[in-house]
Scaffold this motif. Structure first.
Motif, PDB file in Angstrom:
ATOM      1  N   VAL A   6       0.730  -1.136   0.027  1.00 38.89           N
ATOM      2  CA  VAL A   6       0.028   0.170  -0.030  1.00 38.89           C
ATOM      3  C   VAL A   6       0.886   1.245   0.148  1.00 38.89           C
ATOM      4  O   VAL A   6       1.733   1.575   0.927  1.00 38.89           O
ATOM      5  CB  VAL A   6      -0.764  -0.029   1.225  1.00 38.89           C
ATOM      6  N   ASP A   7       0.872   1.958  -1.080  1.00 40.23           N
ATOM      7  CA  ASP A   7       1.516   3.341  -0.968  1.00 40.23           C
ATOM      8  C   ASP A   7       0.816   4.583  -0.807  1.00 40.23           C
ATOM      9  O   ASP A   7      -0.231   4.637  -1.729  1.00 40.23           O
ATOM     10  CB  ASP A   7       2.466   3.369  -2.552  1.00 40.23           C
ATOM     11  N   VAL A   8       1.311   5.200  -0.087  1.00 35.51           N
ATOM     12  CA  VAL A   8       0.751   6.486   0.533  1.00 35.51           C
ATOM     13  C   VAL A   8       1.297   7.714   0.093  1.00 35.51           C
ATOM     14  O   VAL A   8       2.811   7.705   0.528  1.00 35.51           O
ATOM     15  CB  VAL A   8       0.080   6.474   1.884  1.00 35.51           C
ATOM     16  N   MET A   9       0.865   8.780  -0.380  1.00 35.15           N
ATOM     17  CA  MET A   9       1.678  10.007  -0.422  1.00 35.15           C
ATOM     18  C   MET A   9       0.803  11.292  -0.026  1.00 35.15           C
ATOM     19  O   MET A   9      -0.215  11.088  -0.084  1.00 35.15           O
ATOM     20  CB  MET A   9       2.111  10.414  -2.005  1.00 35.15           C
ATOM     21  N   LEU A  10       1.418  12.351   0.591  1.00 37.37           N
ATOM     22  CA  LEU A  10       0.975  13.412   0.882  1.00 37.37           C
ATOM     23  C   LEU A  10       0.216  14.100  -0.372  1.00 37.37           C
ATOM     24  O   LEU A  10       0.880  13.907  -1.689  1.00 37.37           O
ATOM     25  CB  LEU A  10       2.109  14.639   1.115  1.00 37.37           C
ATOM     26  N   LYS A  11      -0.858  14.497  -0.247  1.00 41.55           N
ATOM     27  CA  LYS A  11      -1.880  15.428  -1.445  1.00 41.55           C
ATOM     28  C   LYS A  11      -0.783  16.547  -1.755  1.00 41.55           C
ATOM     29  O   LYS A  11      -0.048  16.953  -1.137  1.00 41.55           O
ATOM     30  CB  LYS A  11      -2.876  16.008  -0.838  1.00 41.55           C
TER      31      LYS A  11
END
Length: 86
Positions: A6-11
């Motif tokens: 699961v890859d998550v980035m800041l908006k």
């Protein structure tokens, strides 16, 4: 055992001080090709057996409710990892 990434980035509109610090350090270390850096995070979830569509759906729900802060972060991907991927 199967694994899900699961890859998550800041908006994009959220300030990224860690990414800015890395971006500033790259040219000083001789890396001049890059114009911007955004810092993100990856979660690797392990399941018994092979990854199924049900596992991926559950991982998507976990990503939306626990692994990311939807106010400031986007979930970029939820995918099964191959055996050769870290």
């Amino acid at each position: 055992m199967g694994r899900i990434a699961v890859d998550v980035m800041l908006k994009p509109e959220i300030l990224d001080p860690q990414g800015q610090a890395v971006n500033g350090a790259l040219p000083r270390l001789g890396f001049s090709s890059f114009t911007d850096v955004r810092q993100g995070k990856r979660f690797v979830l392990t399941v018994d057996g092979d990854v199924t569509p049900a596992h991926l759906e559950e991982a998507r729900k976990a990503a939306d409710t626990l692994l990311s802060n939807p106010v400031i972060e986007d979930v970029l991907s939820v995918r099964a990892l191959g055996e050769d991927e870290a």
